[in-house]
Design an enzyme around this catalytic site. Structure first.
Site, PDB file in Angstrom:
ATOM      1  N   GLU A   1     -64.661 -72.123  -2.513  1.00 32.27           N
ATOM      2  CA  GLU A   1     -65.290 -72.101  -1.185  1.00 32.27           C
ATOM      3  C   GLU A   1     -66.699 -72.656  -1.342  1.00 32.27           C
ATOM      4  O   GLU A   1     -67.511 -72.094  -2.077  1.00 32.27           O
ATOM      5  CB  GLU A   1     -65.319 -70.673  -0.632  1.00 32.27           C
ATOM      6  CG  GLU A   1     -65.877 -70.566   0.769  1.00 32.27           C
ATOM      7  CD  GLU A   1     -66.051 -69.117   1.226  1.00 32.27           C
ATOM      8  OE1 GLU A   1     -66.786 -68.919   2.211  1.00 32.27           O
ATOM      9  OE2 GLU A   1     -65.483 -68.199   0.600  1.00 32.27           O
TER      10      GLU A   1
ATOM     11  N   ASP B   1     -74.800 -63.664   6.017  1.00 33.99           N
ATOM     12  CA  ASP B   1     -75.043 -63.595   4.579  1.00 33.99           C
ATOM     13  C   ASP B   1     -76.199 -62.677   4.235  1.00 33.99           C
ATOM     14  O   ASP B   1     -77.180 -62.567   4.972  1.00 33.99           O
ATOM     15  CB  ASP B   1     -75.319 -65.003   4.025  1.00 33.99           C
ATOM     16  CG  ASP B   1     -74.088 -65.889   4.096  1.00 33.99           C
ATOM     17  OD1 ASP B   1     -73.048 -65.450   3.582  1.00 33.99           O
ATOM     18  OD2 ASP B   1     -74.158 -66.988   4.671  1.00 33.99           O
TER      19      ASP B   1
END
Length: 258
Positions: free
Chosen positions: A35, A46
């Protein structure tokens, strides 16, 4: 993706594009999927580790086109599936179809647009289908049954199960809630399910795979190594050591399921 796999996440351009390519090649040995995160200035999903990686990449004037170039170089040596992870704003600004076409030409197998809700993704899904680009959507532990089914159907590569509430980042243990979520998804979903957020060691991978996951997604633990060791041989050694440990944990968890 038959046997459970390691999905290894890196931020493209952290600390530089050449290093990203070396890191991808190193992790490829133990990864079933890579990824590749396209850095963004406001990565709301995040945690601090990946946010800092985005800053490091963007501070070097890293552009989306460079992510495609890195992937093209990787494709010269590997056919391991690569999923590009990004946010909707960069895709929208580039034009959804334009972005999908360029990602496809670079060698991407699928896309994750973290902040694009499924109910707003109709046009995006049509474009991806038209260009044979895979799609990955996310589901959280509190995702209702019907929504889980729809998300599974919309995810052509795998459904990304968020292991817990909140942002990404390594943690010590997983709650029973995570295991229950995997079991529920395993019963409800027809496609592949991979678990991410907080996985950083072999024992984590083992326990999550044992519960029925088809893969574990590891990001912050790899990005931490890059933060600490930068573009160095030591970074490559540490990345490979962790990938090997995680891969062995996956194998152990899979054996327990048999």
């Amino acid at each position: 993706m038959n046997k459970p796999v390691l999905v290894s996440f890196l931020v493209s351009g952290d600390p530089n594009p050449d290093a990203t390519l070396k890191f991808m090649k190193t992790l490829d040995k133990y990864s079933g999927v890579i990824e590749l995160g396209i850095p963004f200035s406001d990565p709301v999903a995040d945690g601090p580790t990946i946010q800092a990686a985005d800053v490091r990449s963007l501070s070097n004037n890293f552009k989306i086109a460079k992510s495609f170039e890195v992937l093209k170089e990787f494709r010269k040596e590997s056919d391991t599936p690569v999923i590009l992870m990004t946010y909707y704003n960069p895709v929208y600004k580039r034009g959804i179809e334009n972005f999908v076409i360029q990602a496809k030409e670079a060698g991407a197998n699928g896309l994750i647009i973290v902040d694009l809700p499924l109910q707003e993704a109709t046009e995006y899904r049509k474009i991806c289908k038209k260009h044979e680009m895979g799609t990955v959507f996310l589901a959280a532990p509190n995702t209702p049954e019907e929504r889980l089914k729809i998300s599974d159907e919309a995810s052509t590569e795998f459904l990304y199960l968020i292991s817990t509430f909140g942002i990404t980042g390594a943690r010590d243990t997983f709650e029973q809630m995570t295991f229950d979520f995997i079991k529920r998804a395993r019963t409800t979903c027809k496609g592949k399910i991979c678990v991410g957020f907080g996985i950083s060691k072999g024992s984590h991978a083992e326990s999550l795979i044992e519960q029925g996951a088809d893969g574990v997604i590891v990001g912050s633990a790899f990005v931490d190594i890059i933060k600490n060791y930068g573009d160095s041989k030591e970074a490559l050694v540490k990345l490979e050591e962790l990938a090997k440990e995680l891969s062995e944990g996956i194998d152990k968890g899979y054996e327990k399921r048999k």
